[in-house]
Design an enzyme around this catalytic site. Sequence first.
Site, PDB file in Angstrom:
ATOM      1  N   GLY A 284       0.762  -1.245   0.000  1.00 39.82           N
ATOM      2  CA  GLY A 284       0.000   0.000   0.000  1.00 39.82           C
ATOM      3  C   GLY A 284       0.789   1.288   0.000  1.00 39.82           C
ATOM      4  N   TYR A 370      -9.177   5.574 -13.111  1.00 40.88           N
ATOM      5  CA  TYR A 370      -9.142   6.204 -11.772  1.00 40.88           C
ATOM      6  C   TYR A 370      -8.910   7.710 -11.818  1.00 40.88           C
ATOM      7  CZ  TYR A 370      -7.565   1.355 -10.945  1.00 40.88           C
ATOM      8  OH  TYR A 370      -7.400  -0.013 -10.942  1.00 40.88           O
ATOM      9  N   CYS A 397     -10.465   5.031 -30.006  1.00 41.84           N
ATOM     10  CA  CYS A 397     -11.740   5.615 -30.398  1.00 41.84           C
ATOM     11  C   CYS A 397     -12.605   5.784 -29.172  1.00 41.84           C
ATOM     12  CB  CYS A 397     -12.424   4.723 -31.415  1.00 41.84           C
ATOM     13  SG  CYS A 397     -11.740   5.006 -33.018  1.00 41.84           S
TER      14      CYS A 397
HETATM   15  N1  LLP Z   1      -1.592  -7.095  -1.209  1.00 46.32           N
HETATM   16  C1  LLP Z   1      -2.869  -7.183  -1.573  1.00 46.32           C
HETATM   17  C2  LLP Z   1      -3.707  -8.203  -0.954  1.00 46.32           C
HETATM   18  C3  LLP Z   1      -3.394  -6.313  -2.525  1.00 46.32           C
HETATM   19  O1  LLP Z   1      -4.661  -6.399  -2.867  1.00 46.32           O
HETATM   20  C4  LLP Z   1      -2.552  -5.332  -3.122  1.00 46.32           C
HETATM   21  C5  LLP Z   1      -3.056  -4.437  -4.150  1.00 46.32           C
HETATM   22  C6  LLP Z   1      -1.204  -5.290  -2.723  1.00 46.32           C
HETATM   23  C7  LLP Z   1      -0.764  -6.182  -1.752  1.00 46.32           C
HETATM   24  C8  LLP Z   1      -0.221  -4.312  -3.309  1.00 46.32           C
HETATM   25  O2  LLP Z   1      -0.581  -3.016  -3.036  1.00 46.32           O
HETATM   26  P1  LLP Z   1       0.405  -1.823  -3.491  1.00 46.32           P
HETATM   27  O3  LLP Z   1       1.669  -1.934  -2.676  1.00 46.32           O
HETATM   28  O4  LLP Z   1       0.671  -2.006  -4.928  1.00 46.32           O
HETATM   29  O5  LLP Z   1      -0.356  -0.604  -3.184  1.00 46.32           O
HETATM   30  N2  LLP Z   1      -5.065  -1.216 -10.011  1.00 46.32           N
HETATM   31  C9  LLP Z   1      -4.978  -0.222  -8.966  1.00 46.32           C
HETATM   32  C10 LLP Z   1      -4.302  -0.782  -7.746  1.00 46.32           C
HETATM   33  C11 LLP Z   1      -5.007  -1.986  -7.193  1.00 46.32           C
HETATM   34  C12 LLP Z   1      -4.310  -2.530  -5.984  1.00 46.32           C
HETATM   35  C13 LLP Z   1      -4.863  -3.854  -5.647  1.00 46.32           C
HETATM   36  N3  LLP Z   1      -4.250  -4.486  -4.529  1.00 46.32           N
HETATM   37  C14 LLP Z   1      -4.205   0.993  -9.484  1.00 46.32           C
HETATM   38  O6  LLP Z   1      -3.803   1.008 -10.638  1.00 46.32           O
HETATM   39  O7  LLP Z   1      -4.025   1.969  -8.736  1.00 46.32           O
END
Ligand code: LLP
Length: 474
Positions: A284, A370, A397
């Site tokens: 996150g 987003y 398109c």
């Molecule tokens: N662990 C779990 C269970 C998750 O669902 C996620 C991301 C992460 C770790 C990694 O999170 P990060 O460190 O990348 O924030 N497509 C969206 C982001 C979706 C994130 C989904 N889960 C975007 O482009 O912003």
Amino acid sequence: MISTEIRTPHSGQDYLEKSATESPRRSPNQSLLPLTAKIKDKDLLEIGGCDLKTLVEQFGSPLYILDEVTLRTACEQYRDSFKTYYQGESQVIYASKAWSSLAVVSVIASEGLGFDVVSGGELYTTQKALEKMGYSPQQIAQTIYFHGNNKSLEELQLAIAIGCTIIVDNWLELETLVKLGNATPNVTIPILLRLTPGIECHTHEYIRTGHLDSKFGFDPNQIEAVFTYVAQYPCLNCRGLHAHIGSQIFERQPHQDLAGVMVEWLKKAQDYGLPLTELNIGGGLGICYTEADDPPSIEEWVKAVSEAVMKACEGQKIALPKLIAEPGRSLVGPACVTAYTVGSRKEIPQLRTYIAVDGGMSDNPRPITYQSLYRVVIANRMSVPITETVTVAGKHCESGDILIKDAQLPQTHPGDILVVMGTGAYNYSMASNYNRLSRPAAVLVHDGEANLILQRETYEDLIRQDCLPQRLLA
Ligand code: LLP
């Protein structure tokens, strides 16, 4: 914190922050451009020792350019910071949904990180990359954690055959695992339980609630029933708990609160005969997409999380669990840029000027999905003063296919190389073939060398999965 030059850039070169060139070990998630970004011959942007104009000539456009030093630095900073600040065992696992490919997995695995996968496809990609690197089946099993809120029977069977840890999300999955475990002699299935902690993040704010409207994980009300159930079945080796509270988070407090909540549940599990030894606090940590973004460094984040877990364990009088974090975006996001070639231009007097590039929502669906913001430079005009505000449109398109609204650019001409920063996470992994555009190639750059890590799709690739029933040809 991003320097003032970037807040009001006069030319593309202001994006190469002084601190970045003076101190290449800074936290990648606080940098807009990859750490190795430099300017060559006054005007050319270079990453990993390769100039981007030449890369596009060689590999075509659009092109994802992944900087190995930045990716490795982020891995190192996570790994080393946990060693410094956490007194127990720790493991960093890469959330491969951010970008899953053989090369990305290989670089990250060589830094000693593990992997979070969320589908049979990500599991297969990771397994194959690790096999090619010479990992033993046992090492592969220990390296992979399998997520997902609706894993299929086939996916669960594959995960059991590989022996990886399964992060159990719901009752159906738990019951299916017990059936599969009981049906297979001498198998114990390593699991973590995913809980919904009641901490919800929307990047800049967060709330704590008793319950959370989320499709993921067990509801807090169910915990005791889940512990009771899991404790009955010797085929399940429940090692710990997992939670993930959100993505692109700039505050430390939500994860510190999460530590407190999760440690309480680790303690509670003891009452059910479950001596849990692992705590996975998810990913996150946010990154800088624009100069307004201000995430903590990787080190600051790890320190805050580690101290919160240690304090909570001291309070609950339990031994320190193995602490696992699963970042995605902050590992791979800042390491990559996307290079496009500028094409047509449309000027609407007193309203807006559009310039169009040769990709768009198919290679980066984040702006349309987003409303994500990005920053942009012209890789062959880095010292030319910024004089215009234009909207960078994709070639799809679809009117909403806008990559950057109101981008600040120098005079830009057809054939210029437009570079969007911070595209390593959730770009390629969310890419599509909308309008039958081929997905771009990707190169890994390092010390002046560029290696292809993803071939550009061809028209032939686009029809490869198409089937044409014979009767339609009659
Ligand atoms: N662990 C779990 C269970 C998750 O669902 C996620 C991301 C992460 C770790 C990694 O999170 P990060 O460190 O990348 O924030 N497509 C969206 C982001 C979706 C994130 C989904 N889960 C975007 O482009 O912003």
